[in-house]
Design a protein around this motif. Structure first.
Motif: not given
Length: 352
Positions: A119-120, A149-157, A169-171
């Motif tokens: 998350k950001q 892995m999972i994202s709590q807000d936006v796309f990460h990697s 890492v995808i919401p």
């Protein structure tokens, strides 16, 4: 790998020591590097051949030597050669890359699972034993580690260059990757997908420990409750045990031992019960109704955090019998049936 092992080690160490290349700190890293250097060598070879031909032809067929253009007839053998050889090289590269891809994203059955929530602008690691880390990850050397892995807000990697690991890492969806760290030490974690104004600060460290040191770290870092135990408390507090008690008259399907099996839904389709299915069934139960049961389960979208969903998934994964489910259900029912305690703290029996 096609070259002398001594020359290979010299090349890798020279590149790493000169800060031109990350260290090889996982079992997959040498295989990834072999493909990379093969592609680099093939590119440089092609560049050299094209450069030599262009330079040679420009000298041989320059205007002073050939004032009238020379007509050159085609050659079937030559055309077949420059078609078949590049095609063979491209097919070799494709098969090589495909085998590596499936090897990287298909974790072994004995891999230890660790959850990563992005998350950001931070990484949160959750270990099955209840250990929680922020922008840090402790793992044992010589053991396969799977990251769910999972994202709590936006796309990460999520990227660990020294392990040659990188995964989006995808919401709203679990993604997985695995590695087997070979050398104890500290390695960098990066987010390689632009995720906002503080993207460059979304970094962390992986600490690889020997097996004894990792056990010491686990003992010193425990929060007292495992993810499954947290999930059990949440399962009971949300009243899930009222419908998923495992009794014959229960309104919901039996969850004991369901993980890893194939489940038949009301539309006749079969699905594999894994982490992703359990998470989606909690948030969107109407889309995953088990055959023989009515679609009465409410959605918990927006009511359970990603951390809570991880706890519930881990609890159901480790649920082998319904004994604890029924015990917590009986405790909840007895608490609801008990008379309220007066303000004084004691109850009095009125005698006739």
């Amino acid at each position: 790998m096609g070259i002398s092992p001594v020359l290979w080690q010299f090349l890798v160490h020279w590149l790493h020591n000169s800060a031109l290349f990350p260290a090889e700190a996982s079992t997959i890293a040498p295989w990834m590097d072999a493909l990379y250097f093969f592609l680099l060598g093939m590119t440089l070879t092609g560049l050299f051949l094209v450069g030599v031909l262009v330079f040679g032809f420009s000298i041989r067929y320059r205007k002073e030597k050939n004032p009238v253009a020379t007509q050159i007839e085609g050659s079937t053998l030559l055309e077949a050669t420059w078609t078949i050889i590049p095609l063979a090289i491209f097919l070799l590269t494709f098969v090589w890359g495909a085998l590596l891809y499936f090897r990287i994203y298909d974790p072994p059955p004995n891999a230890m699972n660790i959850y990563i929530v992005g998350k950001q602008w931070m990484w949160k690691a959750e270990h099955p034993g209840g250990q929680h880390e922020i922008n840090s990850l402790h793992v044992p050397a010589g053991r396969p580690i799977q990251l769910t892995m999972i994202s709590q807000d936006v796309f990460h990697s999520f990227s660990i260059p020294d392990f040659r690991v990188k995964r989006e890492v995808i919401p709203g969806r679990y993604t997985t990757v695995w590695f087997n760290a070979t050398d104890p030490g500290t390695y960098h974690i990066f987010c390689t997908q632009y995720c906002g104004t503080q993207h460059s600060g979304m970094i962390g460290e992986v600490t690889v420990l020997s097996a004894p040191d990792y056990q010491k770290w686990l003992a010193q870092s425990t929060s007292g409750m495992s993810l499954a135990q947290n999930g059990e408390r949440l399962f009971a507090s949300m009243g899930c045990n009222a419908c998923h008690s495992g009794n014959a008259a229960a309104r919901g399907p039996n969850l004991a031992g369901v993980y890893g099996t194939k489940l038949t839904l009301t539309d006749g389709s079969q699905v594999q019960v894994n982490d992703a299915f359990l998470r989606d069934a909690i948030l969107n139960p109407s889309q995953h109704v088990t055959a023989g049961f009515a679609p009465i389960m409410p959605t918990y979208q927006g009511q359970v955090s990603e951390d809570g969903l991880i706890d519930l998934v881990e609890y159901i994964k480790n649920l082998n019998t319904n004994y604890r489910v029924q015990q917590t259900l009986m405790t909840s029912e007895s608490n609801q049936a008990a008379p309220p305690t007066p303000a004084g703290g004691t109850t009095e029996t009125v005698k006739p």
